[in-house]
Write an enzyme that holds these catalytic residues in place. Structure first.
Site, PDB file in Angstrom:
ATOM      1  N   ARG A   1       0.832  -1.202   0.000  1.00 57.72           N
ATOM      2  CA  ARG A   1       0.000   0.000   0.000  1.00 57.72           C
ATOM      3  C   ARG A   1       0.868   1.255   0.000  1.00 57.72           C
ATOM      4  O   ARG A   1       0.620   2.208   0.750  1.00 57.72           O
ATOM      5  CB  ARG A   1      -0.937   0.005   1.211  1.00 57.72           C
ATOM      6  CG  ARG A   1      -1.929  -1.160   1.238  1.00 57.72           C
ATOM      7  CD  ARG A   1      -2.835  -1.063   2.452  1.00 57.72           C
ATOM      8  NE  ARG A   1      -3.581  -2.280   2.684  1.00 57.72           N
ATOM      9  CZ  ARG A   1      -4.768  -2.551   2.150  1.00 57.72           C
ATOM     10  NH1 ARG A   1      -5.328  -1.687   1.334  1.00 57.72           N
ATOM     11  NH2 ARG A   1      -5.390  -3.683   2.424  1.00 57.72           N
TER      12      ARG A   1
ATOM     13  N   LYS B   1     -15.173  -1.890   2.236  1.00 56.75           N
ATOM     14  CA  LYS B   1     -13.976  -1.919   1.402  1.00 56.75           C
ATOM     15  C   LYS B   1     -12.844  -1.153   2.074  1.00 56.75           C
ATOM     16  O   LYS B   1     -13.063  -0.232   2.870  1.00 56.75           O
ATOM     17  CB  LYS B   1     -14.271  -1.299   0.028  1.00 56.75           C
ATOM     18  CG  LYS B   1     -15.199  -2.141  -0.828  1.00 56.75           C
ATOM     19  CD  LYS B   1     -14.513  -3.442  -1.254  1.00 56.75           C
ATOM     20  CE  LYS B   1     -15.427  -4.332  -2.065  1.00 56.75           C
ATOM     21  NZ  LYS B   1     -16.486  -4.954  -1.247  1.00 56.75           N
ATOM     22  N   ASP B   2     -11.610  -1.532   1.706  1.00 53.64           N
ATOM     23  CA  ASP B   2     -10.428  -0.925   2.295  1.00 53.64           C
ATOM     24  C   ASP B   2     -10.397   0.583   2.070  1.00 53.64           C
ATOM     25  O   ASP B   2     -10.766   1.075   1.004  1.00 53.64           O
ATOM     26  CB  ASP B   2      -9.168  -1.535   1.674  1.00 53.64           C
ATOM     27  CG  ASP B   2      -9.065  -3.021   1.922  1.00 53.64           C
ATOM     28  OD1 ASP B   2      -8.445  -3.409   2.925  1.00 53.64           O
ATOM     29  OD2 ASP B   2      -9.623  -3.783   1.121  1.00 53.64           O
ATOM     30  N   ARG B   3      -9.910   1.284   3.072  1.00 53.97           N
ATOM     31  CA  ARG B   3      -9.728   2.729   2.928  1.00 53.97           C
ATOM     32  C   ARG B   3      -8.483   3.029   2.094  1.00 53.97           C
ATOM     33  O   ARG B   3      -8.524   3.877   1.199  1.00 53.97           O
ATOM     34  CB  ARG B   3      -9.601   3.385   4.308  1.00 53.97           C
ATOM     35  CG  ARG B   3      -9.323   4.876   4.224  1.00 53.97           C
ATOM     36  CD  ARG B   3      -9.148   5.503   5.593  1.00 53.97           C
ATOM     37  NE  ARG B   3      -8.843   6.920   5.475  1.00 53.97           N
ATOM     38  CZ  ARG B   3      -8.550   7.707   6.498  1.00 53.97           C
ATOM     39  NH1 ARG B   3      -8.512   7.214   7.726  1.00 53.97           N
ATOM     40  NH2 ARG B   3      -8.283   8.980   6.309  1.00 53.97           N
ATOM     41  N   HIS B   4      -7.384   2.361   2.395  1.00 55.55           N
ATOM     42  CA  HIS B   4      -6.118   2.662   1.724  1.00 55.55           C
ATOM     43  C   HIS B   4      -6.056   1.911   0.402  1.00 55.55           C
ATOM     44  O   HIS B   4      -5.247   0.992   0.212  1.00 55.55           O
ATOM     45  CB  HIS B   4      -4.952   2.303   2.632  1.00 55.55           C
ATOM     46  CG  HIS B   4      -4.982   3.027   3.948  1.00 55.55           C
ATOM     47  ND1 HIS B   4      -4.774   4.383   4.047  1.00 55.55           N
ATOM     48  CD2 HIS B   4      -5.246   2.594   5.200  1.00 55.55           C
ATOM     49  CE1 HIS B   4      -4.885   4.752   5.312  1.00 55.55           C
ATOM     50  NE2 HIS B   4      -5.166   3.689   6.033  1.00 55.55           N
TER      51      HIS B   4
END
Length: 338
Positions: free
Chosen positions: A22, A80-83
């Site tokens: 990420r 869902k993922d933030r990053h």
């Protein structure tokens, strides 16, 4: 009692490399695949949004304010993922109302890709799966072993562990669940998170035991099996040749219990019962909170898995997983995750 997250055993040996997944949001791309096509008519506006660096609940709150509706009138199929850069569907209940100008919702972090009407609210879990494109930067490791592991996962699937994000930093959410079961007051959103963490931890412990004894993709007495791509299941007291064949073909998968109340009472297999009995505070707390028992596949197939070394330090991966499954369950087999 304080529970620490263990290092759950790997299926394909230890990770063969290290790297960063990420470095920028664009290194982790997720696209939701709905299990149906919106009809084009109805009281609910379905929006396909591409969001960057924002979590699902924050965007849902923004949508509610923008459309001047209640928070509960917003629907989405999953968190869902933030990053990451994620393409995700939301629904907005607008009975008797025209759509607002959705383009006014757009920003440098949110893009509106589609807007279409449908008759029903978007419910949690109504996805066929999620497509991932992940870039691993600063990769170092054993390339030969990495390629062997990727080939094995493509052919034989992966252990369906819940990802570490399910449990909070350092397993924080599990111990918050224990405190809640002992009487600590929590808000509704936190309650849901803590219950999910407790139940997911018990499942991962069951799966870990079967990975450790190499039965995660094999038949045991009194196993319950799930059809690939479905939540339908059946029980077999003793595996026969047909079950063994279908397991080998990855057409069915052994399952583990998602612990909770069951009426009528459902008997667990011996391994499951041993794990549940090892954590009475979690098991009893989940039942006291009215969580219902369910099943989850111990193994999942990885659809259309592709990989490419851009150079010696950058690895690109693309694959599709069923809804509710974690990309980190695949990544942890080949790289050490933070």
């Amino acid at each position: 009692m304080n529970i620490e997250l263990p290092l759950w055993p790997y299926v394909y040996g230890s990770p063969s490399g290290v790297g960063n997944i990420r470095s920028v949001p664009e290194d982790f791309i997720v696209v939701e695949n709905l299990s149906f096509e919106p009809s084009g008519t109805g009281e609910h506006a379905f929006l396909q949004l591409q969001k960057t660096g924002e979590n699902t609940e924050f965007v849902a709150r923004q949508l509610a304010r923008f459309a001047d509706v209640r928070q509960r009138d917003i629907g989405y199929a999953g968190l869902k993922d933030r990053h990451a850069v994620t393409t995700q569907w939301f629904s907005v209940w607008l009975p008797g109302k025209a759509d607002p100008d959705w383009t006014q919702l757009e920003s440098d972090k949110i893009k509106v890709l589609q807007a279409v009407r449908h008759a029903r609210k978007l419910k949690r879990g109504v996805l066929s799966g999620n497509r991932f494109k992940i870039t691993v930067r600063d990769w170092q490791g054993d390339k030969v072993k990495t390629l062997q592991q990727l080939e094995a996962m493509k052919a034989h699937g992966i252990a369906n562990y819940y990802g570490s994000q399910r449990f909070g930093h350092g397993g924080h959410n599990i111990n918050k669940a224990l405190a809640m079961f002992q009487g600590a007051k929590v808000g509704r959103e936190q309650r849901s998170l803590y219950l999910s963490a407790a139940r997911s931890f018990l499942f991962n412990q069951i799966l870990a035991a079967r990975v450790a004894d190499a039965s995660w993709n094999q038949a045991l007495a009194d196993d319950i099996y799930m059809f690939d791509g479905s939540h339908s299941s059946f029980k077999s007291e003793q595996p026969d040749a047909d079950i063994i064949r279908r397991l080998a073909e990855s057409a069915i998968h052994p399952t583990g219990v998602l612990w909770g109340m069951a009426k009528p009472i459902v008997a667990l297999n011996a391994l499951e019962q041993t794990v549940i009995d090892s954590y009475p505070e979690l098991a009893q707390g989940l039942c006291a909170c009215g969580v219902e028992m369910a099943r989850r596949a111990l193994r999942i197939n990885v659809a259309d898995l592709q990989w490419h070394f851009v150079d010696d330090t950058v690895l690109e991966l693309e694959f599709t997983l069923p809804a509710g499954c974690y990309a980190t369950a695949l990544l942890r087999e080949i790289i050490v995750l933070p």
